[in-house]
Each structure stands twice: as structure tokens, then as C-alpha cells.
Design a protein around this motif. Structure first.
Motif, short mmCIF file in Angstrom:
data_model
loop_
_atom_site.label_atom_id
_atom_site.label_comp_id
_atom_site.label_asym_id
_atom_site.label_seq_id
_atom_site.Cartn_x
_atom_site.Cartn_y
_atom_site.Cartn_z
N TRP A 144 -9.21 -15.61 -59.37
CA TRP A 144 -8.60 -15.96 -60.65
C TRP A 144 -9.10 -15.05 -61.77
CZ3 TRP A 144 -4.80 -18.16 -63.05
CH2 TRP A 144 -4.91 -18.50 -64.40
N MET A 145 -10.36 -14.67 -61.74
CA MET A 145 -10.93 -13.84 -62.79
C MET A 145 -10.32 -12.44 -62.82
SD MET A 145 -14.90 -15.02 -62.28
CE MET A 145 -15.58 -13.84 -63.43
N GLY B 48 -8.61 -13.25 -49.50
CA GLY B 48 -8.55 -11.80 -49.66
C GLY B 48 -8.65 -11.37 -51.11
N LEU B 49 -7.89 -12.06 -51.98
CA LEU B 49 -7.95 -11.75 -53.42
C LEU B 49 -9.35 -12.02 -53.96
CD1 LEU B 49 -4.55 -13.33 -54.54
CD2 LEU B 49 -5.07 -10.89 -54.41
N GLY B 50 -9.97 -13.12 -53.48
CA GLY B 50 -11.31 -13.46 -53.95
C GLY B 50 -12.35 -12.44 -53.57
N LYS C 113 -16.33 -7.38 -59.47
CA LYS C 113 -17.38 -7.90 -60.35
C LYS C 113 -18.75 -7.29 -60.01
CE LYS C 113 -15.02 -10.61 -62.96
NZ LYS C 113 -14.92 -10.37 -64.42
N LEU C 114 -18.97 -6.99 -58.75
CA LEU C 114 -20.25 -6.41 -58.34
C LEU C 114 -20.32 -4.91 -58.57
CD1 LEU C 114 -20.94 -8.29 -54.97
CD2 LEU C 114 -22.01 -8.71 -57.20
N GLN C 115 -19.16 -4.29 -58.72
CA GLN C 115 -19.11 -2.83 -58.85
C GLN C 115 -19.85 -2.38 -60.12
OE1 GLN C 115 -15.14 -1.28 -58.88
NE2 GLN C 115 -15.78 0.74 -58.20
N GLY C 116 -20.75 -1.45 -59.94
CA GLY C 116 -21.52 -0.94 -61.07
C GLY C 116 -22.71 -1.79 -61.45
N ARG C 117 -22.77 -3.02 -60.91
CA ARG C 117 -23.89 -3.90 -61.24
C ARG C 117 -24.86 -4.06 -60.07
NH1 ARG C 117 -20.85 -9.08 -64.10
NH2 ARG C 117 -19.64 -7.90 -65.63
#
Length: 597
Positions: free
Chosen positions: A372-373, A427-429, A436-440
């Protein structure tokens, strides 16, 4: 080790039929690829084309089977040559037509070597694992399978009047039956074996239809692969569909996502699809919709539900407006779940997702937060689709002759299709989590492996590849008994068989009597007339004897497993019933007490 030994035993016995079906699967996939390539060109990756082909192979092969049936069953060799010529002409045209050749020269977006390898390996392993089911199944399971056998036999016997009798109570979603008749007649195979093997191959390929929309939307191969593995082994649906003998519904689960994926790709690439490409695409989409409905009539309901969900998502483009609507949909879904859980007929609906599948369901719900995010539009469509599918259980359809208690969707159909939007959410989740984890966090590259690992571990401990004991109604003694009846009983014999009431709608009223043991197979296999009687019928009562005499029932069949008649009550009245065939677990009794009534 037993699993792979069972796979080997099936391959050794049925390798010819398996090979033939897989050859036609390959032909169907290749034709789908060739048909879609001029439309989308290099807008899709090779893995996305492979996904669409794996989902849509049924359409061209079903078209071939329909053409063959209408051509005539006595012209097998001529028809085979004709199909070969058509395929060769199609291939040569695709190579020679300048407009198509231009697309063929375009370079496809490459799929990574790891994605292609995983895709190919998973297809191979999935087909092998699904064949395990065949090793332990004497006949296709449950009472529905006998009806499918009978209709396939009618098609092979060219009994078109009985076949095309819709809309009457004898209609039964004919696409699967034509495909089965094609393989059984063309290659002189047993109908029951074709049903079993074709069903498992369809089941093995269904999950791959979800890769394309997830990959196209998220650009994440891991998310697409996760959706495929989730739909294949996350829950015991849709595999349990074959335990119920719901082969037409199973086949529709392959075509429905294919149609939906085509519609999705059109919406995403509408500016690139115009002119002749758009006409070609509409032709492919239209034929696929018709074949999907022909395979299972409730496909049109599912397609309509997803279309309504898509319209609602388009209407609520404003993010704050969509959030409010999303909350309303969530509340509606929760209320539906609570109400369904209070309905005795519907409580089984969530069993695949709340019993052995509870870990996977909770995992998907957690991932759906990230879905959803990052991908609110498709997430909203998936959730609203679930809401509308559940609502379909309560909407009556009184206009269909012979089905006064019919609703838009029944409990088994909704139960077997819920895995689809749930797998999409998973799959979307996963793709949302990766974003969200990318770069962090450097762990984002391992998120897909972790998610797939959870499904794999859960499947290892909870997933059963073999037929479910709940639905097996034919044993070895039953097969021997039916062979005996075919040769020993008179042609005009009227046989009483065990039955039970079917209740799958919210009205909780009976849908009619259905076979409770192997007796349901007597008419399809032997041609003898059968009469369904309640499995708990009191054969030691005079009223029962009088009813048998009134109906002209001269024989009673007691099955080996399922819900057979109480044999003790039959043998307690030797003056009324004479044993003709007594086996350890089944028997045939002649009704001899009618002269004294």
C-alpha cells in the motif's frame, strides 16, 4: 525419496501421454508468444513473455481441440497434418510479413540469467512434483469427476445434443471436456488418466501467470518470482481444486489471470499500441475472454469484479480520497469475514488460509502494508477484489433455469480463487519492502530470498502433494465391482447408489443430491441406470423396500469408501436383499423382496 520414486513411477507408465500434452503446451506457448510479440515488441522482457505464454497456452490448444472435435473424430491423422501445416504457415508468415518481421528484429529487454534459470528450473520441478498426485490416484477424485468423465465421453461419442444443452441443469462448463476429449481420442488414452495428468500439468503452470503483472509494475524479478512461488505452494489452494474434481474451474484459473494481465498491459502501454497492433491485440483479448467463459461460466463474474475494482481505483485517483475508500473497503471485508464465519455452510471458505496456511497469510498481510505504501493503486484493486468476491456469495441469481438457489459465486469457487489476489499482494508487498530498504539497508537484495525461504519452509512441513483422503471415493474393490457389473448385470438394470446433499450457498438449502461413494461412476463406466438414495437410508425398514420397489430399483451398490450405505442393515434382511457380489469392502445386492410387498 518416496516423492521422487512416485514421480519416476508415473513417468515410466505415462511418459507418452505426458510428452504429448507437454508438446501441445509448448505449441500453445509458442503461438501466444508469436501473437503478442508484434503487439508489445520490446516493451516486455523475455521473462514477461514467458510468463504470459505459460498462462495463455490453454487458449490456442483449446481452439485446436474445438476445431478437431467439429472437424470429426474419424479424421485424426488428416487433422494432425492440417494442424502441422497451419503451424508451419503461421511460423513462415511471422517470418515473412514485413510488419511482423520488424518487431521480430527488435531486441527484447533481456531477463537476467538468474531469472531465466529460476523460471525454467521452477517449471521443470513444478511439473514433476505435481505428477506425484497421479501416482496415488486410481480415479479423479470426488463426485464432480464422474460428471466430467461422462461429458467427455459424450463429446467423444459425438452426442452434441446432450453436450450443448445450456442453460439447463446438465450444463457443466465445457472447455476442459473438449480438451480432455482431444487428448483421449487423438492419442487413444484412458479418459481418467488424461483428466488426472492434464489437471496436474495445468495446475503446475497456473502460478506463472502472476509473474508478468508484478514484474511489469514493480520492475522487480524477485517480487514476480515470489508471487509465483506463493501462488504455487503458499496455500493448499488452488491444488485442492483437483481433490474436489473441479477441473473446469482449475482451467479457468489459468485463463482468468491471462486475460487480466492482457488488460493490464493494455492500460500500461496504450500509447504504444495503435493501428493494426491494437486490432490484433483486441482480437487476442476477445478470443481469450470467450474461451475463458467457455471454460467456466463464472469467469465472466470474476472478470467483471476485477473490472469494477479497476474502475473504482481509477475514480479515486486522489490519494486522500483513495485512503478513505480503502479504509471503507477494509471495514467491509472484516464485516464480511465475521458474517461468513457465522454461516455453517461458509465456514470452510477460509480453511486454506487460516489453518495450515496461517503463517503465509499473516506474512502476506504484513507485506501488504508495504504494498500500500509504494503501490497503492494495485493494492487497492486487490483488496477490493477480495471484498467483491466475498460479496458475490450473497447476491442471488434467480434467472438461471434449474438453479433457484444460485448466487453469483459459490463457496468452493471463492475459496479456490482467493489465493490469486493474496499472491498479488505478496508480490507487491515484497517489491514495496525492497523499495523501502533500498539505500537504507544492504539487506534489501536478500529480501526476496528470505520471503521465498519462508514459503519453502512452510511448504516443506505443511504442503501435501498427494490426493486428500477427504475426497477419495473410489477404491480397488470398487473398480473390480464395476467391471463385474458391466459384464454380469442385465443392460436394463436399475441400481440404487449412495448420495448426500450438497450445500455450498448462503441460503443453506440443498443444491441436490450428489454421489457419496464410487456408485456415482457406475453410469459413466457401465451405462447402467442409477438412482441416488440417501447414504443413511434405513434398508431394514419396510418403507425403504416399498420405495425401492416403486422406483423399480433392482440392485443396490455398497461402495468401499466415502459415505456408503450401511451394509449391516442390508444383510439383516436376507429375505429382501440377495448378495450377488461380496467383496471385503464393497458389494452388489439384488432386491428380491418386491414380490411380497
Amino acid at each position: 525419496m518416496n516423492v521422487w520414486m512416485d514421480v519416476l513411477s508415473v513417468l515410466m507408465i505415462e511418459w507418452r501421454l505426458i510428452t504429448v500434452i507437454l508438446v501441445f503446451v509448448f505449441i500453445g506457448q509458442h503461438l501466444i508468444h508469436l501473437a503478442l510479440r508484434p503487439v508489445f515488441g520490446d516493451e516486455l522482457t523475455t521473462s514477461e513473455y514467458s510468463s504470459l505464454s505459460a498462462a495463455g497456452w490453454i487458449a490456442p490448444v483449446m481452439f485446436i481441440s474445438l476445431t478437431w472435435i467439429l472437424w470429426g473424430l474419424d479424421h485424426g491423422m488428416q487433422f494432425g497434418l492440417l494442424i502441422l501445416v497451419i503451424i508451419l504457415l503461421l511460423l513462415s508468415r511471422l517470418k515473412l510479413d514485413p510488419s511482423i518481421a520488424e518487431h521480430s528484429r527488435q531486441r527484447l529487454k533481456p531477463a537476467s540469467n538468474s531469472t531465466s534459470l529460476i523460471f525454467a528450473l521452477f517449471i521443470f520441478i513444478s511439473i514433476l512434483l505435481r505428477l506425484v498426485y497421479v501416482s496415488k490416484a486410481l480415479f479423479p477424485l470426488y463426485f464432480d469427476s464422474a460428471q466430467h468423465y461422462a461429458l467427455t465421453k459424450s463429446i467423444m461419442g459425438n452426442e452434441m445434443t446432450r453436450i450443448f444443452s445450456w442453460p439447463t441443469v446438465s450444463y457443466y462448463h465445457l472447455g476442459f471436456h473438449f480438451l480432455t476429449a482431444f487428448f483421449a481420442s487423438f492419442f487413444h488414452a484412458e479418459i481418467t488418466r488424461v483428466m488426472l495428468i492434464l489437471g496436474q500439468i495445468i495446475l503446475a503452470l497456473i502460478p506463472f501467470s502472476l509473474f508478468c503483472p508484478i514484474k511489469h509494475e514493480t520492475r522487480s524479478s524477485w517480487a514476480g518470482i515470489f508471487a509465483v512461488i506463493l501462488s504455487a505452494f503458499g496455500w493448499y489452494m488452488p491444488a485442492h481444486t483437483v481433490d474436489w474434481g473441479k477441473y473446469p474451474a482449475l482451467m479457468s484459473l489459468g485463463l482468468i489471470p491471462f486475460v487480466l494481465c492482457l488488460a493490464y498491459l493494455l492500460s500500461q502501454n496504450s500509447n504504444e499500441i495503435f493501428g493494426k497492433k491494437r486490432q490484433l491485440f483486441y482480437g487476442i483479448l476477445g478470443i481469450s475472454v470467450l474461451l475463458s467463459i467457455f471454460t467456466h461460466s463464472r469467469s465472466v463474474i470474476v472478470l467483471g469484479i476485477v473490472f469494477l475494482a479497476w474502475i473504482a481505483a481509477t475514480w479515486s485517483e486522489n490519494l486522500s480520497q483513495r485512503r478513505m475508500l480503502f479504509i471503507v473497503v477494509i471495514v467491509m471485508t472484516l464485516l464480511e469475514i465475521i458474517f461468513i464465519q457465522r454461516q455453517s455452510v461458509l465456514t470452510l471458505l477460509f480453511d486454506p488460509y487460516l489453518q495450515k496456511g496461517i503463517l503465509i497469510t499473516v506474512f502476506v498481510l504484513l507485506l501488504s502494508i508495504f504494498a500500500w505504501m509504494v503501490y497503492p493503486r494495485l493494492t487497492f484493486i486487490c483488496v477490493l477484489t477480495i471484498t467483491l468476491l466475498l460479496a458475490g456469495l450473497f447476491i442471488p441469481v434467480a434467472w438461471v433455469p434449474g438453479y433457484r438457489n444460485l448466487t453469483l459465486l459459490d463457496r468452493p469457487f471463492v475459496e479456490m480463487i482467493l489465493y490469486m489476489p493474496l499472491s498479488m499482494l505478496g508480490g507487491l508487498g515484497l517489491a514495496g519492502l525492497e523499495k523501502k530498504l533500498q539505500g537504507r539497508c544492504s539487506l534489501n537484495r536478500y529480501a526476496g530470498i528470505f520471503a521465498i525461504g519462508i514459503v519453502a519452509v512452510n511448504a516443506f512441513f505443511n504442503y501435501d502433494l498427494y490426493p486428500s483422503n477427504c475426497c477419495v471415493i473410489v477404491g480397488n474393490d470398487d473398480i473390480a465391482a464395476m467391471d463385474w457389473m458391466a459384464n454380469q448385470l442385465p443392460a436394463d438394470a436399475r441400481i440404487g447408489i449412495s448420495s448426500t446433499e450438497l450445500k455450498v450457498t448462503t441460503s443453506e438449502s440443498s443444491e441436490g443430491n450428489v454421489g457419496a461413494d464410487a456408485g456415482i461412476w457406475i453410469t459413466p463406466l457401465t451405462g447402467h441406470v442409477t438412482f441416488p438414495l440417501p447414504f443413511d437410508m434405513g434398508f431394514d425398514q419396510l418403507s425403504t423396500l416399498e420405495r425401492l420397489c416403486e422406483l423399480g430399483i433392482g440392485y443396490v451398490y455398497v461402495g468401499e469408501i466415502g459415505w456408503p450405505f450401511n451394509v449391516a442393515k442390508i444383510t439383516s434382511r436376507p429375505e429382501w436383499y440377495k448378495p450377488l457380489l461380496s467383496m471385503p469392502k464393497t458389494g452388489v445386492y439384488e432386491v428380491i423382496g418386491c414380490d411380497g410387498t
